[in-house]
Design a protein around this motif. Sequence first.
Motif, PDB file in Angstrom:
ATOM      1  N   ARG A   2       0.821  -1.209   0.000  1.00 27.28           N
ATOM      2  CA  ARG A   2       0.000   0.000   0.000  1.00 27.28           C
ATOM      3  C   ARG A   2       0.857   1.262   0.000  1.00 27.28           C
ATOM      4  NH1 ARG A   2      -3.357  -3.435   3.179  1.00 27.28           N
ATOM      5  NH2 ARG A   2      -2.535  -2.695   5.177  1.00 27.28           N
ATOM      6  N   GLN A   3       1.985   1.230   0.686  1.00 24.33           N
ATOM      7  CA  GLN A   3       2.866   2.401   0.686  1.00 24.33           C
ATOM      8  C   GLN A   3       3.601   2.539  -0.649  1.00 24.33           C
ATOM      9  OE1 GLN A   3       2.683   4.685   3.022  1.00 24.33           O
ATOM     10  NE2 GLN A   3       1.195   3.362   4.079  1.00 24.33           N
TER      11      GLN A   3
ATOM     12  N   GLU B  94       2.354   1.651  -3.516  1.00 25.43           N
ATOM     13  CA  GLU B  94       1.333   2.184  -4.419  1.00 25.43           C
ATOM     14  C   GLU B  94       1.115   3.669  -4.180  1.00 25.43           C
ATOM     15  OE1 GLU B  94      -1.115   2.805  -7.354  1.00 25.43           O
ATOM     16  OE2 GLU B  94       0.011   0.926  -7.057  1.00 25.43           O
ATOM     17  N   ARG B  95       1.204   4.081  -2.941  1.00 23.20           N
ATOM     18  CA  ARG B  95       1.088   5.509  -2.618  1.00 23.20           C
ATOM     19  C   ARG B  95       2.199   6.310  -3.301  1.00 23.20           C
ATOM     20  NH1 ARG B  95       2.210   7.520   3.425  1.00 23.20           N
ATOM     21  NH2 ARG B  95       1.836   9.760   3.195  1.00 23.20           N
TER      22      ARG B  95
ATOM     23  N   ALA C 238       1.523   6.408  -7.081  1.00 25.98           N
ATOM     24  CA  ALA C 238       0.479   7.368  -7.451  1.00 25.98           C
ATOM     25  C   ALA C 238       1.030   8.790  -7.517  1.00 25.98           C
ATOM     26  CB  ALA C 238      -0.672   7.292  -6.460  1.00 25.98           C
ATOM     27  N   ALA C 239       2.123   9.041  -6.811  1.00 28.41           N
ATOM     28  CA  ALA C 239       2.762  10.354  -6.836  1.00 28.41           C
ATOM     29  C   ALA C 239       3.837  10.449  -7.917  1.00 28.41           C
ATOM     30  CB  ALA C 239       3.363  10.652  -5.466  1.00 28.41           C
TER      31      ALA C 239
ATOM     32  N   GLY D  38       6.423   4.970   4.344  1.00 28.24           N
ATOM     33  CA  GLY D  38       5.199   5.667   4.694  1.00 28.24           C
ATOM     34  C   GLY D  38       5.463   6.935   5.466  1.00 28.24           C
TER      35      GLY D  38
ATOM     36  N   LEU E  87       7.117   9.548   3.078  1.00 31.80           N
ATOM     37  CA  LEU E  87       6.140  10.147   2.168  1.00 31.80           C
ATOM     38  C   LEU E  87       5.262  11.154   2.900  1.00 31.80           C
ATOM     39  CD1 LEU E  87       5.030   7.047   0.060  1.00 31.80           C
ATOM     40  CD2 LEU E  87       6.458   8.959  -0.707  1.00 31.80           C
ATOM     41  N   GLU E  88       4.937  10.842   4.160  1.00 32.50           N
ATOM     42  CA  GLU E  88       4.157  11.779   4.969  1.00 32.50           C
ATOM     43  C   GLU E  88       4.913  13.092   5.133  1.00 32.50           C
ATOM     44  OE1 GLU E  88       0.536  12.178   7.435  1.00 32.50           O
ATOM     45  OE2 GLU E  88       1.194  10.908   5.781  1.00 32.50           O
TER      46      GLU E  88
ATOM     47  N   GLU F  59       4.908  14.917   1.711  1.00 34.65           N
ATOM     48  CA  GLU F  59       3.616  15.515   1.371  1.00 34.65           C
ATOM     49  C   GLU F  59       3.322  16.742   2.221  1.00 34.65           C
ATOM     50  OE1 GLU F  59       0.978  12.246   1.915  1.00 34.65           O
ATOM     51  OE2 GLU F  59       1.679  11.181   0.118  1.00 34.65           O
TER      52      GLU F  59
END
Length: 448
Positions: A115-116, A118-119, A122-123, A360, A363-364, A367
Amino acid sequence: MTSHSDVSARIAKELDRLDADIVHVGLFDFATMFRERRLRREDLLSGADHAVFANVLPKWDAAESILAPGPYGSETIAYDPDSIRPYPFEPRAVALVADYTGPQAEIMPRRVLARQVERARAAGLDVLAAYEFEFILLNETADSLRAKGFADLSHFAADNRCWSGQTAATYASFVADLESLLRAADIDLFALGVELGPGCLEATLRHKAAMRAADDAAFFRMFTKAFCRQRGLTASFMPLLGAGFPGIGGHVCLSLRNRQSGRNLFADAHQRYGLSEAAQSFLAGIIDMVPEAFPMCAHTVNAYRRFAPGSWAPKTVSWAPYNYAAAVRTAAETEEATRLELRLPGSDVNVYLALALMLGAGLEGLERGLALADEPIGSGGPNEIPADAPRLPSDLREATQRFRASDKVRRLFGVAFVDHFAMLCEAEDAALRRAVSAAEVQRYLEAG
């Protein structure tokens, strides 16, 4: 969405390429143990669209004691064609990783990492990662360990000193044979040699796309253990085996690439320490998140033994360029090689969860545009503890309490995963709360 027929076709193509008739297919559990079935090619492919596996894997602990309520039964799984690799212990065989697609999918470590990844995707970002493991070789078999009660362990290469050329020459054939087996399994090593002391080796795996890198790391430990057992030895990835043994780490390196340009997003020679603003925000996210998500990189009671005074393991959530005592070491030798290295995990780390945490959290930070306000720590000594740096949890119990209570962690990794993993960590801590070591008996039995 990929159909079952597409997956089967891709698997068949890989089996043809590798000339394989046997498939060892399985899932990695929370201890990163590969739980598998051995199938023939035709049976695997004919059942790909309705494959199942026992759903007990996320419900038991490292000792295979059931912790979570049922129902227990079979649950649907999906094969990952990208995970196929040669299986080096059997001719014309491969290993193939599967993932649950039913209720367990939300909590399993490999899916948490997916999931991370894929995150990031997506960016517009590709994630490259690599692992480095220290490990201890013992002159012990499965039978001798049990006969000795897992005490008074005998070193392999008892004469080794850190980076010793003498030891490297003495055991060159053993190291070369291990490397050959790992390369036969498509695990690409950058380096493999002796390290911290008696019986200690270190392996640096070459960087790959994130999920492949994590699979490489998981299979590296499994295949290394099997190789050693076949030769009457035991390979240990416990962070600390006890007196006379060094603490050993399982470090994670990571960088981000712009998918369109291929450029390393972390590199900027004009910024401080060669780190781009993006890398600094990413690093700030890790520093911010790690104290609350620490079980994701230290999930066993033994992992916390490694942080004892005098060890090279980091004692705080700190960072520095080329500093081996920092929680995150930054490196920027060249634009291509610029990376961040998480040095907190022990060598028993769940490779999927540690990378998911690093990615994760980073990326936080990216962002949110977090600023890297703190200055790096300085000398790099084994007991360097900056006064203003966030302290790490002292044990698994404290770490799990912080983890369970963190709104940030729940939002980032999901409530279901956090609650389930916290339950596993609490049970792991409780299992050893009443265990009494020989050292404790010696210290307290006749005192007072």
